[in-house]
Structure formats: C-alpha cells, structure tokens
Motif scaffolding. Structure first.
Motif, short mmCIF file in Angstrom:
data_model
loop_
_atom_site.label_atom_id
_atom_site.label_comp_id
_atom_site.label_asym_id
_atom_site.label_seq_id
_atom_site.Cartn_x
_atom_site.Cartn_y
_atom_site.Cartn_z
N UNK A 37 -7.18 -8.58 -0.32
CA UNK A 37 -7.90 -7.32 -0.17
C UNK A 37 -8.48 -7.06 1.20
N UNK A 38 -7.87 -7.63 2.21
CA UNK A 38 -8.37 -7.48 3.58
C UNK A 38 -7.58 -6.46 4.41
N UNK A 39 -6.67 -5.72 3.77
CA UNK A 39 -5.87 -4.68 4.43
C UNK A 39 -4.99 -5.24 5.54
N UNK A 40 -4.54 -6.46 5.39
CA UNK A 40 -3.68 -7.08 6.39
C UNK A 40 -2.21 -7.12 5.97
N UNK A 41 -1.96 -7.37 4.68
CA UNK A 41 -0.58 -7.60 4.24
C UNK A 41 0.12 -6.33 3.77
N UNK A 42 -0.61 -5.34 3.35
CA UNK A 42 -0.13 -4.06 2.83
C UNK A 42 0.66 -4.18 1.53
#
Length: 106
Positions: A37-42
């Motif tokens: 949920x860190x908006x890194x992997x999408x």
C-alpha cells in the motif's frame, strides 16, 4: 454506508472512509498490493467504471508515469471509499498467479 460493486463479482457495503484496497480484500477480492500500500508497485490498480473519486494524487501520477500506466486507472491503496462506486480490479491473485503482498495499513 457506501456500496462497492466489483465488476463481475458483486456488491458489498463498506465503512465510509475505508481504503478501497482494504475494502476489496476484506470482501473476498484477491487484489494484489505487492508493496503493502505504498503506491510503489501499482499492482493494486483498478478501473473506476462508475462513481467518483477525487483526482489522481501526485503519488499516483508519479507511479503511473514511472511505470507507463494509463492515467484513467487508480491505485486502490491511495483512495478512500466515500460514496458508491463500481470498479474492476486489474491485477488479482487469480489472473496473475502472484501472492497478494503485505496488507496495507489503515
């Protein structure tokens, strides 16, 4: 309470303000969230088919730009459910063969 409809899977009520990724997971949708949920992997991206969320956040814009992803999608880890919405998860355990990833924080 708002309703979330998942294309091809059904509708469920969720607590207003809940992160969409958690609402999906808590209601049996095996959406990916590989980075927690860190908006890194999408991998938690969804297509919003009906309903409204605020505009893309800068975090989402950056992630999509870096990954070359269409900007009409949203990251379910970055949006909160405040009204009825219909979404189509793009990547799930079933269609990817991957594990979900660590559970995102509230």
């Amino acid at each position: 309470m708002p309703n979330v409809t998942v294309f091809g899977q059904g509708t469920f009520e969720v607590e207003e303000g809940k992160k969409l990724v958690l609402a999906l997971e808590d209601n049996g949708v095996n959406i990916l969230h590989r980075c927690g949920g860190k908006a890194k992997c999408t991998t938690c991206r969804v297509e919003v088919m009906a309903g409204e969320f605020c505009d893309l956040t800068n975090v989402e814009k950056k992630a999509f730009s870096e990954k070359g992803i269409e900007d009409h999608l949203r990251l379910s880890c970055q949006i909160r459910v405040n009204a009825d919405v219909t979404v189509r998860p793009i990547m799930t355990v079933e269609n990817s063969g991957l594990e979900t990833g660590p559970r995102p924080a509230e």
